[in-house]
Design a protein around this motif. Structure first.
Motif, short mmCIF file in Angstrom:
data_model
loop_
_atom_site.label_atom_id
_atom_site.label_comp_id
_atom_site.label_asym_id
_atom_site.label_seq_id
_atom_site.Cartn_x
_atom_site.Cartn_y
_atom_site.Cartn_z
N ARG A 145 0.81 -1.22 0.00
CA ARG A 145 0.00 0.00 0.00
C ARG A 145 0.84 1.28 0.00
NH1 ARG A 145 -3.96 0.34 4.83
NH2 ARG A 145 -4.29 2.38 3.90
N ASN A 146 2.14 1.14 0.22
CA ASN A 146 3.01 2.32 0.17
C ASN A 146 3.55 2.59 -1.23
OD1 ASN A 146 2.97 2.87 3.04
ND2 ASN A 146 4.26 1.05 3.29
N CYS A 147 3.23 1.70 -2.18
CA CYS A 147 3.80 1.79 -3.52
C CYS A 147 2.71 1.88 -4.58
CB CYS A 147 4.67 0.56 -3.80
SG CYS A 147 5.92 0.21 -2.53
N MET A 148 3.10 2.30 -5.79
CA MET A 148 2.19 2.30 -6.92
C MET A 148 2.98 2.03 -8.21
SD MET A 148 1.24 6.39 -7.08
CE MET A 148 -0.24 6.07 -8.03
N TRP A 149 2.36 1.30 -9.14
CA TRP A 149 3.03 0.93 -10.38
C TRP A 149 2.94 2.06 -11.40
CZ3 TRP A 149 6.40 -2.68 -11.50
CH2 TRP A 149 6.68 -3.00 -12.84
N GLU A 150 4.07 2.43 -11.95
CA GLU A 150 4.14 3.46 -12.97
C GLU A 150 4.23 2.77 -14.33
OE1 GLU A 150 3.87 6.79 -14.73
OE2 GLU A 150 4.19 7.03 -12.58
N GLY A 151 3.10 2.75 -15.06
CA GLY A 151 3.04 2.01 -16.31
C GLY A 151 3.98 2.53 -17.37
N GLY A 152 4.14 3.84 -17.45
CA GLY A 152 4.98 4.41 -18.50
C GLY A 152 6.43 3.99 -18.39
N SER A 153 6.94 3.91 -17.17
CA SER A 153 8.35 3.53 -16.97
C SER A 153 8.50 2.08 -16.52
CB SER A 153 8.99 4.46 -15.92
OG SER A 153 8.27 4.39 -14.70
N SER A 154 7.35 1.39 -16.36
CA SER A 154 7.36 0.00 -15.88
C SER A 154 8.21 -0.14 -14.62
CB SER A 154 7.87 -0.95 -16.97
OG SER A 154 7.00 -0.95 -18.08
N ALA A 155 7.91 0.73 -13.66
CA ALA A 155 8.68 0.73 -12.42
C ALA A 155 7.74 0.89 -11.23
CB ALA A 155 9.70 1.86 -12.43
N CYS A 156 8.18 0.38 -10.10
CA CYS A 156 7.42 0.52 -8.86
C CYS A 156 7.96 1.75 -8.11
CB CYS A 156 7.57 -0.74 -8.01
SG CYS A 156 6.48 -0.77 -6.56
N LEU A 157 7.08 2.70 -7.83
CA LEU A 157 7.48 3.94 -7.18
C LEU A 157 6.71 4.13 -5.88
CD1 LEU A 157 7.42 6.29 -10.32
CD2 LEU A 157 9.37 4.98 -9.42
N GLU A 158 7.16 5.11 -5.09
CA GLU A 158 6.47 5.43 -3.85
C GLU A 158 5.10 6.04 -4.19
OE1 GLU A 158 9.77 6.36 -4.57
OE2 GLU A 158 10.14 4.41 -3.63
N LYS A 159 4.13 5.70 -3.39
CA LYS A 159 2.78 6.16 -3.69
C LYS A 159 2.70 7.68 -3.65
CE LYS A 159 -0.81 3.93 -2.26
NZ LYS A 159 -1.84 3.31 -1.38
N SER A 160 2.02 8.25 -4.65
CA SER A 160 1.76 9.68 -4.71
C SER A 160 0.31 9.85 -5.15
CB SER A 160 2.70 10.35 -5.71
OG SER A 160 2.33 11.70 -5.91
N CYS A 161 -0.55 10.25 -4.21
CA CYS A 161 -1.96 10.40 -4.55
C CYS A 161 -2.19 11.45 -5.63
CB CYS A 161 -2.76 10.76 -3.29
SG CYS A 161 -2.81 9.44 -2.05
N GLY A 162 -1.27 12.41 -5.74
CA GLY A 162 -1.40 13.45 -6.74
C GLY A 162 -1.35 12.94 -8.16
N LYS A 163 -0.91 11.70 -8.36
CA LYS A 163 -0.84 11.14 -9.71
C LYS A 163 -2.21 10.69 -10.21
CE LYS A 163 4.00 9.98 -9.64
NZ LYS A 163 5.03 9.31 -10.39
N TYR A 164 -3.16 10.58 -9.29
CA TYR A 164 -4.53 10.29 -9.72
C TYR A 164 -5.17 11.62 -10.16
CZ TYR A 164 -3.95 5.87 -7.14
OH TYR A 164 -3.51 4.66 -6.68
N THR A 165 -5.62 11.69 -11.38
CA THR A 165 -6.14 12.97 -11.90
C THR A 165 -7.66 13.05 -11.89
OG1 THR A 165 -6.02 12.07 -14.15
CG2 THR A 165 -4.11 13.32 -13.35
N THR A 166 -8.32 11.95 -11.62
CA THR A 166 -9.80 11.96 -11.57
C THR A 166 -10.26 11.31 -10.27
OG1 THR A 166 -9.90 9.88 -12.80
CG2 THR A 166 -10.05 11.94 -14.08
N ARG A 167 -11.54 11.53 -9.96
CA ARG A 167 -12.07 11.11 -8.67
C ARG A 167 -12.08 9.60 -8.46
NH1 ARG A 167 -16.69 9.31 -6.67
NH2 ARG A 167 -17.74 9.45 -8.68
N CYS A 168 -12.54 8.83 -9.45
CA CYS A 168 -12.76 7.41 -9.22
C CYS A 168 -11.48 6.65 -8.82
CB CYS A 168 -13.41 6.77 -10.44
SG CYS A 168 -15.18 7.18 -10.53
N PRO A 169 -10.39 6.72 -9.59
CA PRO A 169 -9.18 6.01 -9.16
C PRO A 169 -8.61 6.56 -7.85
CG PRO A 169 -8.71 7.39 -11.07
CD PRO A 169 -10.19 7.38 -10.90
#
Length: 436
Positions: free
Chosen positions: A276-300
């Motif tokens: 839960r501390n991480c999130m997958w970055e599809g563009g770079s195919s890498a696991c990064l630290e979670k950043s809620c600001g990367k969600y741009t719309t309400r549902c995700p």
């Protein structure tokens, strides 16, 4: 009988000015304190340093404290205390003390600590694990402490604690210049960090010949070529370690090392998203630290239990910041000399402080408004500014040198900013210009 002459000349002005209630503690009770205003005139140095046990509170320095057979120095309290041997009133309990070595003095019928390294020859000296032979004399081995707290609290020796061996030892390869470092076959000069003050001599890492030993060393990784330095571990200094976005100063073991951020070690989308501390970055195919600001719309955003969608300003932030109003925050950074020393497993306090602030800033909902831009409308986001301060007797009160704000390309020039890149540059400036 005649009166002895007074010990000091009469003063035209008061010797000291006290309130009535301060007289007992500040004047009367310390009459014979050799460090007090009168005691240093009454008690001669020979009286306190003649090899006879004296009150331990009289010793202000570690060297004179430990020279007294009835005293011991506390690096935690930075004060001289009675040895645990002194309260024992008979030979059996004295010699049965387990926390330290005590000896019974039959002539005085008192219990004292064992004399420190009383050897006159090199062989017997080196056979005692608490001693070492140095410059034709036997001295107490530095860093001989039973626990991490007292190990890292030693301000005179450069001690390191190992969570692997559970022992305190002198920092190896403790050379201050390239030539001496490279002359030692077990050491290497590490100049990965650009600033000269951040370069240092370190033990040659990852020289293990077998896979098991290599993998047990937090600095190393095993690959087809053998044992190699792990990603990030080549940074010897907390400051340049933290400058690498994929690294952090890992204090989970001692001595601390620069390691990859935990999420970067997760190589697949499934294992990444399971943390839960991480999130997958599809563009770079890498696991990064979670950043809620990367969600741009309400549902995700709201599908992630750690995030909250702020409807009024249409941005996603961590739950803990969901109720924040629009904020302008000025962070004061203590740049005093005390911040130069070790803090726990951090080798330098100021760099550790900046690391904490940097990690916090990366999670904040920043406004996106650059320094000098028009004040943003209410958007439930933040702008930050940083000021380093330090007091000094060298600088008059109010002197501009007591405070320091950022200058230079890419920084906010000491202004409020809601842009993360400017925040990062501001903090780098403060690190590079530590006032202490």
């Amino acid at each position: 009988a005649t009166l002895k002459p007074i010990v000091s000349a009469p003063q035209d002005e008061h010797f000291m000015n006290l309130q009535i209630d301060e007289v007992p503690d500040q004047a009367l009770n310390g009459l014979c304190d050799p460090n007090g205003p009168w005691g240093h005139l009454i008690v001669t140095p020979q009286t306190t340093q003649a090899g006879v046990h004296q009150p331990c509170l009289n010793y202000l320095a570690k060297t004179t404290c430990v020279a007294d057979k009835g005293c011991t120095w506390s690096d935690v309290l930075t004060s001289c205390l009675d040895s645990v041997c002194v309260p024992h009133c008979d030979q059996p309990t004295c010699e049965g003390e387990t926390s330290t070595k005590c000896v019974w003095d039959g002539s005085l019928e008192e219990c004292f600590k064992k004399p420190i390294c009383p050897y006159s020859d090199e062989v017997n000296c080196n056979n005692d694990q608490e001693c070492k032979w140095d410059s034709n004399k036997c001295i107490e081995k530095p860093c001989y402490y039973p626990d991490e707290t007292s190990c890292i609290a030693d301000t005179e020796a450069d001690c390191v604690w190992s969570t692997v061996t559970k022992k305190c030892s002198e920092k190896p390869c403790n050379y201050n210049n390239t030539a001496d470092c490279r002359a030692d076959s077990g050491c290497q000069w590490e100049d990965t960090c650009k600033e000269p003050e951040d370069q240092m001599c370190i033990v040659k890492p990852c020289m293990h010949s077998n896979e098991t030993a290599c993998k047990e060393d937090v600095m190393c990784a095993w690959n087809a070529s053998g044992c190699a330095v792990a990603t990030c571990a080549h940074y010897p200094d907390e400051k340049c370690c933290n400058r690498d976005d994929g690294c952090h100063w890992n204090v989970q073991q001692a001595p601390a090392v620069c390691s990859q951020l935990p999420c970067r070690l997760l190589g697949s989308e499934g294992t990444c998203n399971a943390d839960r501390n991480c999130m997958w970055e599809g563009g770079s195919s890498a696991c990064l630290e979670k950043s809620c600001g990367k969600y741009t719309t309400r549902c995700p955003c709201e599908a992630d239990p750690d995030c909250f969608f702020v409807a009024g300003s249409n941005h996603c932030t961590f739950q803990r910041y969901g109720t924040c109003p629009t904020l302008d925050v000025v962070v004061l950074l203590d740049g005093g000399v005390s911040m130069e020393r070790k803090f726990g497993r951090h080798p330098q306090g100021f760099y550790a402080l900046v690391e904490v602030v940097r990690d916090w800033a990366r999670t904040l909902p920043l406004s996106g408004s650059a320094a000098g831009a028009a004040t943003p409308a209410n958007n439930n986001a933040a702008r930050l500014a940083f000021v380093q301060f330090a007091g000094s007797s060298l600088w008059p009160a109010g002197d501009a040198k007591q405070v320091l704000s950022s200058t230079g390309t890419g920084t906010s020039e000491g202004r409020l900013t809601g842009v993360l890149s400017e925040v990062e540059k501001d903090l780098e400036f403060q690190e590079d210009n530590f006032m202490g």
